[in-house]
Design an enzyme around this catalytic site. Structure first.
Site, PDB file in Angstrom:
ATOM      1  N   LYS A  45      -8.801  13.694   5.372  1.00  0.00           N
ATOM      2  CA  LYS A  45      -8.000  12.474   5.306  1.00  0.00           C
ATOM      3  C   LYS A  45      -6.995  12.558   6.441  1.00  0.00           C
ATOM      4  O   LYS A  45      -6.923  13.590   7.128  1.00  0.00           O
ATOM      5  CB  LYS A  45      -7.293  12.342   3.955  1.00  0.00           C
ATOM      6  CG  LYS A  45      -6.642  13.628   3.437  1.00  0.00           C
ATOM      7  CD  LYS A  45      -6.037  13.448   2.055  1.00  0.00           C
ATOM      8  CE  LYS A  45      -6.999  13.688   0.914  1.00  0.00           C
ATOM      9  NZ  LYS A  45      -7.027  12.670  -0.082  1.00  0.00           N
ATOM     10  N   ARG A  46      -6.213  11.500   6.653  1.00  0.00           N
ATOM     11  CA  ARG A  46      -5.174  11.580   7.675  1.00  0.00           C
ATOM     12  C   ARG A  46      -4.277  12.776   7.401  1.00  0.00           C
ATOM     13  O   ARG A  46      -4.021  13.118   6.240  1.00  0.00           O
ATOM     14  CB  ARG A  46      -4.332  10.299   7.654  1.00  0.00           C
ATOM     15  CG  ARG A  46      -5.026   9.123   8.270  1.00  0.00           C
ATOM     16  CD  ARG A  46      -5.384   9.383   9.695  1.00  0.00           C
ATOM     17  NE  ARG A  46      -4.196   9.307  10.526  1.00  0.00           N
ATOM     18  CZ  ARG A  46      -4.044   8.434  11.521  1.00  0.00           C
ATOM     19  NH1 ARG A  46      -5.007   7.576  11.823  1.00  0.00           N
ATOM     20  NH2 ARG A  46      -2.946   8.436  12.243  1.00  0.00           N
ATOM     21  N   THR A 100      -8.656   6.619  -1.732  1.00  0.00           N
ATOM     22  CA  THR A 100      -9.978   6.075  -2.022  1.00  0.00           C
ATOM     23  C   THR A 100     -11.042   7.142  -1.788  1.00  0.00           C
ATOM     24  O   THR A 100     -12.133   7.059  -2.350  1.00  0.00           O
ATOM     25  CB  THR A 100     -10.284   4.832  -1.155  1.00  0.00           C
ATOM     26  OG1 THR A 100      -9.797   5.070   0.161  1.00  0.00           O
ATOM     27  CG2 THR A 100      -9.629   3.592  -1.715  1.00  0.00           C
ATOM     28  N   LYS A 119       0.552  14.359   2.150  1.00  0.00           N
ATOM     29  CA  LYS A 119      -0.787  14.692   1.633  1.00  0.00           C
ATOM     30  C   LYS A 119      -0.971  16.211   1.484  1.00  0.00           C
ATOM     31  O   LYS A 119      -1.950  16.671   0.921  1.00  0.00           O
ATOM     32  CB  LYS A 119      -1.867  14.118   2.556  1.00  0.00           C
ATOM     33  CG  LYS A 119      -1.879  12.588   2.578  1.00  0.00           C
ATOM     34  CD  LYS A 119      -2.986  12.047   3.476  1.00  0.00           C
ATOM     35  CE  LYS A 119      -2.910  10.560   3.715  1.00  0.00           C
ATOM     36  NZ  LYS A 119      -3.569   9.740   2.679  1.00  0.00           N
ATOM     37  N   HIS A 165       0.803  -1.230   0.000  1.00  0.00           N
ATOM     38  CA  HIS A 165       0.000   0.000   0.000  1.00  0.00           C
ATOM     39  C   HIS A 165       0.831   1.273   0.000  1.00  0.00           C
ATOM     40  O   HIS A 165       0.260   2.362   0.098  1.00  0.00           O
ATOM     41  CB  HIS A 165      -0.899   0.056   1.232  1.00  0.00           C
ATOM     42  CG  HIS A 165      -1.989  -0.958   1.244  1.00  0.00           C
ATOM     43  ND1 HIS A 165      -3.237  -0.710   0.737  1.00  0.00           N
ATOM     44  CD2 HIS A 165      -2.020  -2.226   1.692  1.00  0.00           C
ATOM     45  CE1 HIS A 165      -3.996  -1.781   0.888  1.00  0.00           C
ATOM     46  NE2 HIS A 165      -3.272  -2.721   1.471  1.00  0.00           N
ATOM     47  N   LYS A 201     -14.730   8.359  -3.668  1.00  0.00           N
ATOM     48  CA  LYS A 201     -16.022   8.598  -2.994  1.00  0.00           C
ATOM     49  C   LYS A 201     -16.603   9.944  -3.393  1.00  0.00           C
ATOM     50  O   LYS A 201     -17.802  10.071  -3.673  1.00  0.00           O
ATOM     51  CB  LYS A 201     -15.840   8.531  -1.471  1.00  0.00           C
ATOM     52  CG  LYS A 201     -15.460   7.139  -0.988  1.00  0.00           C
ATOM     53  CD  LYS A 201     -14.959   7.115   0.448  1.00  0.00           C
ATOM     54  CE  LYS A 201     -14.245   5.778   0.691  1.00  0.00           C
ATOM     55  NZ  LYS A 201     -13.432   5.763   1.906  1.00  0.00           N
TER      56      LYS A 201
END
Ligand code: CGF
Length: 837
Positions: free
Chosen positions: A567-568, A678, A573, A374, A682
């Protein structure tokens, strides 16, 4: 057994074990029955929470019927099964999902309303099962939904943590963590199987002896044992009788061990051992994409994999097949490296306990396992120190060294005289102390290795597993792009849009075949349809605005553009880049004349996500977001043109409110760092546009929806290394707009600048690892393009519909089918409704 009984007894059982009907009155009776008996409450004396408990128990009865039928029929037919080993299952709430999947939401809704309760309030009373950190755990949950829906014989195996991911509260702008004791009021969605208990051992030493044939046998004499107790979580498929299982293990002290200590008069030690045993499954490690390296974590991993394998092997043995048939009956998927010890444990069971030869055992092992990678982030690569490992699992360490020796011998044969290569490929890293590289072990012990999006699967082949591709060949390394379940992420989270789609397409078949959404494109030019589409988005935005008011005490206008990054919190990110661009926007608005302001597109910038408790820089990003929000939201010069909020305690049920309400969402990782993502899927499935880099699954989303419906910016993955190099050695200056933003922070526009110094220093020239400066100008430009596009609401609505219409590929049904066909070799086994409880 039945055969031994008199006919009348069998008939009596048959008659009494008929399933309950599913009409409103029967359902109501079962709810009231649970209120008065299981909950022991007076029928009229109820609050929403007890109503939830009673409805949950009644739903559970129906789930159990399906579960029993499924497991009974599968035991008889004994088809090949897949076992999905995941340390995390981020299930969220269960009730709404279970009722929708079983087709009972309408009946229960009516029944509950007549009993005087509002179904939505009842649903809201459930706490999330938050046994995961983020993408990896939610992916496992989506895959379980798809496996059940597609009638695949599948079991998940995980841990039943007493504490899930911590609850996040914001105090003075900072993240603070509170324990999530989710089991406070019992969990109706699990079936405790107190009779299924497996002894798991640790420590001790290995005795090696020669057997009568002169073969050396290894006997592990452990120092300590605990019990693994099974808790089963039924997972109903959508529109099918099939109900799969996730078996979660809980650790408990073994009775025998306690007694020995106790009898020796060492009461305190026995109590201490008992608490230590309970500790193993006490808490989920709150790290995402970072490796903790803690002894307790290794204990968790062994405890879980050993219990799961024991269970799998026991089930296999019931069929009395040959060991060589094992891979024809059993496929085991390793969700990340966390369950890699299962490879070693199966080899140990086969060689030490079942007395197979090493080579026969190894063949079975490598045909059974497959491994999903991952991430390529170095800080996430699991490694265990050899001394610690040896102390906990001495026999397993010997086996790992042997696996490594035989593997490296083969490598040497294929590529002679390349010591550098052997060093790089070795399962053991020659550090001080030596380290076990779990990713290498997982590759060596598996027949297939997959990445989770096309770019990522290619990257692993050219970076972390390059040598392994040279050795094994390309075929072992495949891509399985992630997916999400449309049942939870559209049907459940966005009921109005789901209904509009079903009404438009004339059926709800799209929920099982997401490619049918394509037909929505024929409606793009229909103004009425577009109006209904956008009205639903607005409705969802109003719902989110209410949540923001409650959680953040900020009023936001649903007419503004809702811009979301949830998100985290992680440097790669780049939430930091987002908030820096928000500051830039703020400064730009402040410098405008009134007439210039009139043309500004109002925006609400919404953040959410947890930082690992020990991740200092990520926590500072949260603080900066909150400090900026405090200034911006109070500034009359800005008013409604810009609002910033950080929604605390982001989790699955909050995501279910946020995702349907976004206009634009941000997926802006440095190219090459986000394996897939992901949440991007969504949002787009719910008609939200995205702004993103050419990273992870963004690239495939672009391919599906068309480049005119996505806002792409920033450098490409293959440019990253050159950019870093240029920055480091050629002193490329900081982007001027970014420079202005940094000066504002340093001048103290948002609280004491000293607080943010460590964060700002991550941007100093030569150190900006995530390339915020290099991407800043194109990021600002992409955001401006979003503003411009949003102003044309007619065109925007067309883009929004096109987004949803083209998301067929990203159903987790597609992903799971690819795994089943290409990796697991399993087939659907539809369950027949025999009408039994
Ligand atoms: O797995 C992730 C997620 N953070 O949990 N990784 N891990 N480890 C990746 O970073 C995501 O990009 C990916 O979508 C997710 C599931 O594969």
């Amino acid at each position: 057994e039945k055969a031994k009984w008199p006919k009348e007894t069998v008939e009596l059982w048959e008659r009494l074990s008929k399933k309950e009907a599913n009409d409103v009155e029967t359902v109501q009776k079962s709810i009231v029955h649970h209120v008065t008996t299981t909950l022991a409450r007076a029928a009229y004396n109820m609050d929403n929470f007890s109503a939830y408990q009673a409805v949950a128990l009644s739903t559970r009865d129906r789930l159990i019927s399906r579960w029993n039928e499924t497991q009974g029929q599968l035991s008889k037919a004994d088809p090949k099964r897949v076992y999905y080993l995941s340390l995390e299952f981020l299930l969220g709430r269960s009730m709404d999902n279970a009722l929708l999947n079983m087709g009972l939401k309408g009946t229960y809704g009516k029944g509950v309303e007549q009993l005087g309760f509002n179904m939505e309030d009842v649903i809201e009373s459930e706490v999330d099962a938050a046994l995961g950190n983020g993408g990896l755990g939610r992916l496992a949950a989506c895959y379980m939904d798809s496996l059940a829906t597609l009638d695949y014989p599948a079991w998940g195996y995980g841990l039943r943590y007493n504490y899930g991911i911590f609850q996040q509260r914001i105090v003075d702008g900072y993240q603070t963590e509170y324990p999530d004791y989710w089991l406070n009021f019992d969990n109706p969605w699990e079936l405790p199987r107190l009779d299924i208990s497996i002894q798991i051992s640790f420590g001790g030493h290995v005795q090696s002896i020669q057997d009568e044939y002169g073969v050396t046998r290894h006997n592990w004499i452990p120092a300590q044992s605990v019990q693994a107790i099974a808790y089963d979580v039924p997972i109903p498929g959508y529109d099918t009788e099939n109900c799969n299982n996730i078996r979660l293990w809980r650790s408990k002290p073994t009775k025998t061990f306690d007694l020995t200590s106790f009898n020796e008069g060492n009461y305190e030690k026995s109590v201490e051992d008992a608490t230590n045993a309970e500790k193993i499954t006490s808490v989920l490690y709150p790290n995402d994409n970072t490796m903790a390296g803690k002894e307790l974590r290794l204990k968790q991993q062994y405890f879980w994999t050993a219990a799961s394998l024991h269970d799998i092997v026991r089930r296999f043995k019931k069929s009395r097949r040959e060991w060589s048939d094992f891979p024809d009956q059993v496929a085991i998927q390793l969700n990340d490296t966390h369950p890699t010890l299962a490879i070693v444990e199966l080899q140990r069971l086969l060689v030490d306990e079942e007395m197979l030869s090493w080579d026969d055992a190894w063949e079975i092992v490598t045909k059974t396992f497959a491994f999903t990678n991952h991430t390529v982030l170095p800080e996430a690569m699991e490694k265990w120190s050899v001394p610690m490992f040896e102390y906990l699992l001495p026999r397993h360490l010997q086996i790992i060294f042997d696996i490594n020796l035989f593997f490296l011998q083969k490598v040497e044969k294929k590529f002679p005289n390349d010591r550098g290569l052997l060093n790089r490929m070795s399962i053991i890293e020659e550090a001080q102390p030596q380290q076990i590289r779990m990713a290498h072990l997982a590759v060596v012990g598996s027949h297939k290795v997959n990445g989770v999006a096309a770019l990522h699967s290619n990257l692993i082949k050219t970076t972390i597993f390059k040598d392994f591709v040279d050795y094994y060949g390309e075929d072992k390394f495949v891509n399985k792009t992630n997916g999400i379940t449309p049942r939870r992420w559209l049907h459940q989270a966005n009921p109005k849009l789901s209904k509009l789609i079903s009404d438009t397409l004339g059926s709800d078949k799209w929920l099982k075949d997401l490619s049918l959404l394509k037909k929505l494109t024929t409606k793009i030019d229909n103004a009425e349809f577009r109006k209904s589409w956008m009205a639903i988005k607005r409705h969802n935005k109003v719902r989110l605005a209410e949540l923001i008011k409650i959680r953040c005490n900020v009023e936001v206008s649903p007419d503004a553009l809702f811009d979301v990054q949830v998100k985290r919190i992680h440097e790669y990110k780049r939430q930091f880049m987002n908030i820096l661009a928000v500051i830039h926007r703020y400064r730009t608005i402040k410098s405008m004349t009134a007439s210039q302001k009139a043309s500004v597109q109002p925006r609400v910038v919404i953040f959410g996500g947890k930082a690992a408790p020990g991740y200092y820089i990520a926590k500072l990003v949260i603080k900066l977001i909150n400090s900026v929000a405090a200034v911006v939201n109070q500034d009359p010069a800005v008013g409604d043109l810009l609002k910033v909020v950080f929604i605390p305690d982001y989790n699955v049920s909050v995501a279910e409110v946020i995702v349907p309400a976004s206009d634009i969402s941000q997926h802006i990782s440095t190219a090459g760092t986000e394996a897939s993502g992901t949440s991007n899927m969504k949002f787009v499935l719910n008609g939200g546009l995205i702004i993103g880099t050419m990273d992870g699954a963004n690239i495939e989303i672009l391919e599906e929806i068309g480049e005119e419906n996505i806002f792409i910016f920033g450098c490409l993955a293959h440019e990253v290394e050159d950019l870093r190099h240029a920055q480091r050695y050629r002193g490329v200056p900081m982007d001027p707009a970014l420079q202005g933003v940094i000066s504002a922070i340093e001048k103290g526009v948002f609280e004491d600048p000293k607080i943010f110094q460590p964060l700002i220093s991550t941007l100093t020239v030569g150190k900006d690892f995530y390339l915020i400066s290099a991407d800043f100008a194109s990021y600002i430009a992409a955001n401006q393009a979003v503003d411009t596009a949003y102003k044309n609401q007619e065109e925007w609505s067309k883009k929004s519909i096109r987004c949803t219409a083209n998301m067929g590929k990203f159903s987790s049904d597609r992903s799971v089918k690819e795994y089943a066909d290409d990796i697991w070799g399993i087939k659907s086994y539809p369950i027949v409704d025999e009408g039994h409880m």
